[in-house]
Each structure stands twice: as structure tokens, then as C-alpha cells.
Scaffold this motif. Structure first.
Motif, PDB file in Angstrom:
ATOM      1  N   PRO A   9       0.885  -1.197  -0.031  1.00 55.21           N
ATOM      2  CA  PRO A   9      -0.039  -0.018  -0.025  1.00 55.21           C
ATOM      3  C   PRO A   9       0.883   1.296   0.135  1.00 55.21           C
ATOM      4  CG  PRO A   9       0.073  -0.947   2.266  1.00 55.21           C
ATOM      5  CD  PRO A   9       0.834  -1.931   1.430  1.00 55.21           C
ATOM      6  N   GLU A  10       0.179   2.227  -0.365  1.00 56.90           N
ATOM      7  CA  GLU A  10       0.839   3.516  -0.532  1.00 56.90           C
ATOM      8  C   GLU A  10       1.136   4.022   1.098  1.00 56.90           C
ATOM      9  OE1 GLU A  10       2.290   5.087  -2.977  1.00 56.90           O
ATOM     10  OE2 GLU A  10       1.628   3.610  -4.224  1.00 56.90           O
ATOM     11  N   LEU A  11       2.082   4.826   1.518  1.00 53.94           N
ATOM     12  CA  LEU A  11       2.443   5.149   2.954  1.00 53.94           C
ATOM     13  C   LEU A  11       1.411   6.113   3.351  1.00 53.94           C
ATOM     14  CD1 LEU A  11       4.212   5.307   5.142  1.00 53.94           C
ATOM     15  CD2 LEU A  11       5.271   7.364   4.275  1.00 53.94           C
ATOM     16  N   SER A  12       0.626   7.029   2.569  1.00 51.65           N
ATOM     17  CA  SER A  12      -0.248   8.092   2.946  1.00 51.65           C
ATOM     18  C   SER A  12      -1.598   7.151   3.362  1.00 51.65           C
ATOM     19  CB  SER A  12      -0.527   8.937   1.847  1.00 51.65           C
ATOM     20  OG  SER A  12      -1.013   8.319   0.572  1.00 51.65           O
ATOM     21  N   ASP A  13      -1.787   6.315   2.534  1.00 53.10           N
ATOM     22  CA  ASP A  13      -2.892   5.308   2.801  1.00 53.10           C
ATOM     23  C   ASP A  13      -2.745   4.603   4.031  1.00 53.10           C
ATOM     24  OD1 ASP A  13      -4.339   5.717   0.706  1.00 53.10           O
ATOM     25  OD2 ASP A  13      -3.562   4.267  -0.777  1.00 53.10           O
ATOM     26  N   LEU A  14      -1.594   4.067   4.524  1.00 55.14           N
ATOM     27  CA  LEU A  14      -1.477   3.188   5.635  1.00 55.14           C
ATOM     28  C   LEU A  14      -1.525   4.259   6.953  1.00 55.14           C
ATOM     29  CD1 LEU A  14      -0.673   0.584   6.820  1.00 55.14           C
ATOM     30  CD2 LEU A  14       1.702   1.152   6.886  1.00 55.14           C
ATOM     31  N   LEU A  15      -0.877   5.352   6.855  1.00 55.40           N
ATOM     32  CA  LEU A  15      -1.053   6.443   8.002  1.00 55.40           C
ATOM     33  C   LEU A  15      -2.395   6.695   8.135  1.00 55.40           C
ATOM     34  CD1 LEU A  15       2.049   8.585   6.970  1.00 55.40           C
ATOM     35  CD2 LEU A  15       2.013   6.690   8.921  1.00 55.40           C
ATOM     36  N   ALA A  16      -3.170   6.793   7.103  1.00 57.77           N
ATOM     37  CA  ALA A  16      -4.625   7.275   7.194  1.00 57.77           C
ATOM     38  C   ALA A  16      -5.418   6.163   7.529  1.00 57.77           C
ATOM     39  CB  ALA A  16      -5.118   7.951   6.073  1.00 57.77           C
ATOM     40  N   MET A  17      -4.671   4.794   7.856  1.00 59.15           N
ATOM     41  CA  MET A  17      -5.540   3.667   7.945  1.00 59.15           C
ATOM     42  C   MET A  17      -6.744   3.466   6.897  1.00 59.15           C
ATOM     43  SD  MET A  17      -4.139   1.862  10.125  1.00 59.15           S
ATOM     44  CE  MET A  17      -5.268   0.375  10.484  1.00 59.15           C
ATOM     45  N   LYS A  18      -6.305   3.687   5.775  1.00 62.32           N
ATOM     46  CA  LYS A  18      -7.151   3.443   4.680  1.00 62.32           C
ATOM     47  C   LYS A  18      -6.521   2.865   3.556  1.00 62.32           C
ATOM     48  CE  LYS A  18      -7.624   7.929   2.826  1.00 62.32           C
ATOM     49  NZ  LYS A  18      -8.398   8.846   2.253  1.00 62.32           N
ATOM     50  N   ALA A  19      -6.971   1.956   2.809  1.00 66.44           N
ATOM     51  CA  ALA A  19      -6.651   1.867   1.481  1.00 66.44           C
ATOM     52  C   ALA A  19      -7.571   1.213   0.559  1.00 66.44           C
ATOM     53  CB  ALA A  19      -5.360   0.311   1.648  1.00 66.44           C
ATOM     54  N   LYS A  20      -7.606   1.332  -0.685  1.00 62.10           N
ATOM     55  CA  LYS A  20      -8.542   1.111  -1.720  1.00 62.10           C
ATOM     56  C   LYS A  20      -9.129  -0.377  -1.619  1.00 62.10           C
ATOM     57  CE  LYS A  20      -9.451   1.452  -6.759  1.00 62.10           C
ATOM     58  NZ  LYS A  20      -8.801   1.520  -7.837  1.00 62.10           N
ATOM     59  N   GLY A  21     -10.071  -0.358  -1.398  1.00 61.76           N
ATOM     60  CA  GLY A  21     -10.898  -1.924  -1.406  1.00 61.76           C
ATOM     61  C   GLY A  21     -10.830  -2.496  -0.112  1.00 61.76           C
ATOM     62  N   LYS A  22      -9.964  -1.956   1.006  1.00 60.27           N
ATOM     63  CA  LYS A  22      -9.818  -2.567   2.139  1.00 60.27           C
ATOM     64  C   LYS A  22     -10.692  -1.882   3.313  1.00 60.27           C
ATOM     65  CE  LYS A  22      -5.358  -4.342   0.635  1.00 60.27           C
ATOM     66  NZ  LYS A  22      -3.978  -4.192   0.950  1.00 60.27           N
ATOM     67  N   THR A  23     -10.921  -2.721   4.309  1.00 60.91           N
ATOM     68  CA  THR A  23     -11.704  -2.180   5.594  1.00 60.91           C
ATOM     69  C   THR A  23     -10.718  -2.289   6.571  1.00 60.91           C
ATOM     70  OG1 THR A  23     -12.785  -4.434   5.765  1.00 60.91           O
ATOM     71  CG2 THR A  23     -13.966  -2.769   4.370  1.00 60.91           C
ATOM     72  N   PRO A  24     -11.035  -1.236   7.683  1.00 64.35           N
ATOM     73  CA  PRO A  24     -10.334  -1.296   8.888  1.00 64.35           C
ATOM     74  C   PRO A  24     -11.044  -2.311   9.970  1.00 64.35           C
ATOM     75  CG  PRO A  24     -11.756   0.679   8.815  1.00 64.35           C
ATOM     76  CD  PRO A  24     -11.668  -0.050   7.647  1.00 64.35           C
ATOM     77  N   GLY A  25      -9.845  -2.963  10.480  1.00 61.66           N
ATOM     78  CA  GLY A  25     -10.605  -3.915  11.521  1.00 61.66           C
ATOM     79  C   GLY A  25      -9.333  -4.437  12.390  1.00 61.66           C
ATOM     80  N   LEU A  26      -9.668  -5.538  13.126  1.00 58.44           N
ATOM     81  CA  LEU A  26      -8.647  -6.082  13.947  1.00 58.44           C
ATOM     82  C   LEU A  26      -8.236  -7.289  13.281  1.00 58.44           C
ATOM     83  CD1 LEU A  26      -7.551  -5.355  16.798  1.00 58.44           C
ATOM     84  CD2 LEU A  26      -9.373  -6.837  17.833  1.00 58.44           C
ATOM     85  N   PHE A  27      -6.681  -7.525  13.056  1.00 57.25           N
ATOM     86  CA  PHE A  27      -6.119  -8.757  12.428  1.00 57.25           C
ATOM     87  C   PHE A  27      -5.701  -9.638  13.771  1.00 57.25           C
ATOM     88  CE2 PHE A  27      -2.126 -10.735  10.870  1.00 57.25           C
ATOM     89  CZ  PHE A  27      -2.891 -11.509  10.091  1.00 57.25           C
ATOM     90  N   VAL A  28      -6.044 -10.802  13.726  1.00 55.15           N
ATOM     91  CA  VAL A  28      -5.863 -11.668  14.989  1.00 55.15           C
ATOM     92  C   VAL A  28      -5.227 -13.101  14.544  1.00 55.15           C
ATOM     93  CG1 VAL A  28      -6.745 -12.724  17.147  1.00 55.15           C
ATOM     94  CG2 VAL A  28      -7.608 -10.656  16.395  1.00 55.15           C
ATOM     95  N   VAL A  29      -4.116 -13.553  15.241  1.00 55.40           N
ATOM     96  CA  VAL A  29      -3.618 -14.918  14.906  1.00 55.40           C
ATOM     97  C   VAL A  29      -3.790 -15.670  16.207  1.00 55.40           C
ATOM     98  CG1 VAL A  29      -1.651 -16.326  14.108  1.00 55.40           C
ATOM     99  CG2 VAL A  29      -2.008 -14.089  13.008  1.00 55.40           C
ATOM    100  N   THR A  30      -4.463 -16.717  16.114  1.00 61.45           N
ATOM    101  CA  THR A  30      -4.344 -17.765  17.286  1.00 61.45           C
ATOM    102  C   THR A  30      -3.648 -18.836  16.945  1.00 61.45           C
ATOM    103  OG1 THR A  30      -6.343 -18.931  16.921  1.00 61.45           O
ATOM    104  CG2 THR A  30      -6.802 -16.914  17.729  1.00 61.45           C
ATOM    105  N   ASN A  31      -3.679 -19.697  18.145  1.00 64.66           N
ATOM    106  CA  ASN A  31      -2.822 -20.914  17.990  1.00 64.66           C
ATOM    107  C   ASN A  31      -3.705 -22.034  16.863  1.00 64.66           C
ATOM    108  OD1 ASN A  31      -4.896 -21.215  19.738  1.00 64.66           O
ATOM    109  ND2 ASN A  31      -3.775 -22.797  20.805  1.00 64.66           N
ATOM    110  N   SER A  32      -4.905 -21.564  16.384  1.00 63.97           N
ATOM    111  CA  SER A  32      -5.714 -22.636  15.575  1.00 63.97           C
ATOM    112  C   SER A  32      -6.277 -21.848  14.198  1.00 63.97           C
ATOM    113  CB  SER A  32      -6.907 -23.237  16.358  1.00 63.97           C
ATOM    114  OG  SER A  32      -7.641 -22.156  16.715  1.00 63.97           O
TER     115      SER A  32
END
Length: 202
Positions: free
Chosen positions: A59-82
């Protein structure tokens, strides 16, 4: 808050993760976690879930800093043991996308030429998730997920190779099968199928 979630937040901060305290998403996460499930990674991110695999680009730096990117939605990314989860919480609506670790077919990442932004791609049999993360956290997440996948495959291989031969008494085979299930080395479905087969031999 569960201790494993608190520890995952601390790990994210220590490894360059962007941790946004999304109260609704965190509360929802606690509700949907199984008691034996442990959160290993957590980060606020933009993500896109798709059925196919498009080209991977950072992604472009400006999109990442603004927490937005084309076609992507903000949320919580989580990795568990399963599994891997992406939780979106907007007002009263919550949505959860998930991938079981045993179904993941590939994990890769791409970072821009200035090493300022990156995207992590996780592919499963059915779908792909692209997550915008900071480069140092992307590397940390990539290594963690690959290690988890390797462990899952090792456990599955070990479970298949330690199956009792048909010559062992049924009671002994059932006990061994139950132990494998309790240790998480065989799925409930595999357990039920093997158990039924052994019982039918009685």
C-alpha cells in the motif's frame, strides 16, 4: 481482558505493530474465542478478503498512515494457535472472517521500495486475505504464521503415523485415539470416524 490478548498487544507493540484499541472488536474477539484457543498476534489493520488471488502490491504510505486503502476495510487482525481472524466492528454490526490454520496454502508479503509499508497475504483453499501492516510487524507475523502452519502439519503427520495397528485390542486403540484427540493431534471428525470403525469391529 484475557491475559493472552494483553500479551499479544504487548508483542505487537514490541514488533512494530499498529495497535488500535477497538473496544467493540476486542469484546467480540473475547466472545468468539474457544477456551483452549490462545491469541498470539493482534494488530489494527486494513484488510481485504477475496475469493481469488490478485497481484500483491504494497500500500501507499499515505493510505497506511490514514488507515485506509483502496478496497480494504479497517479492523482487527488476529492470529491464534488454531486460526486467523479479521474482525470488523462498525457501530452495532460486527463481522468476522476466519481461516483455519490447517486450510492455509500459502503466506507471503511484499514491502514497498522505501521499506515504509507492506502487505501480508494469507491464502487458503477458499479465499485470500491481504492485510496492510508495518514492515517490521509483517515480518514478525509472517514468521509466526509459517511456524504455526509447520507445527500443524507436523502434528497431523505425527497423528497419522502413530495410529495403532489393527492387531492391537480395540480398547487399547480407543484409548490411544482418545489421547490423540485430547492432545489436539487429530480433529473431532477424524476421531469420530476412527472410533466408529473400531467399534464396528467389536
Amino acid at each position: 481482558m484475557r491475559p493472552d490478548i494483553e500479551q499479544a498487544i504487548e508483542r505487537a507493540k514490541a514488533n512494530g505493530g499498529h495497535v488500535v484499541m477497538q473496544g467493540g472488536a476486542l469484546k467480540h474477539l473475547e466472545k468468539i474465542l474457544a477456551s483452549e484457543e490462545k491469541v498470539l498476534l493482534i494488530a489494527g489493520a486494513n484488510a481485504m478478503i477475496s475469493k481469488g488471488a490478485a497481484s500483491l502490491k504494497a500500500p501507499e504510505l499515505s493510505d497506511l498512515l490514514a488507515m485506509k486503502a483502496k478496497g480494504k476495510t479497517p479492523g482487527l487482525f488476529v492470529v491464534t494457535n488454531s486460526r486467523i481472524l479479521f474482525i470488523q466492528s462498525l457501530l452495532l454490526q460486527k463481522s468476522v472472517d476466519q481461516m483455519v490454520l490447517s486450510m492455509i496454502t500459502g503466506v507471503k508479503s511484499k514491502t514497498d521500495s522505501l521499506n515504509t509499508t507492506s502487505v501480508l497475504r494469507v491464502e487458503s483453499i477458499a479465499e485470500t486475505i491481504d492485510v496492510d501492516l508495518r514492515p517490521t510487524f509483517t515480518t514478525f507475523a509472517l514468521n509466526t504464521i509459517n511456524e504455526l502452519i509447520a507445527n500443524v502439519h507436523t502434528q497431523q503427520t505425527a497423528a497419522r503415523s502413530t495410529q495403532m495397528p489393527a492387531s492391537a485390542p480395540p480398547k487399547e486403540r480407543l484409548e490411544k485415539l482418545k489421547a490423540l484427540r485430547d492432545e489436539g493431534l487429530v480433529t473431532v471428525e477424524e476421531y469420530d470416524a476412527q472410533r466408529s470403525r473400531i467399534i464396528s469391529e467389536l
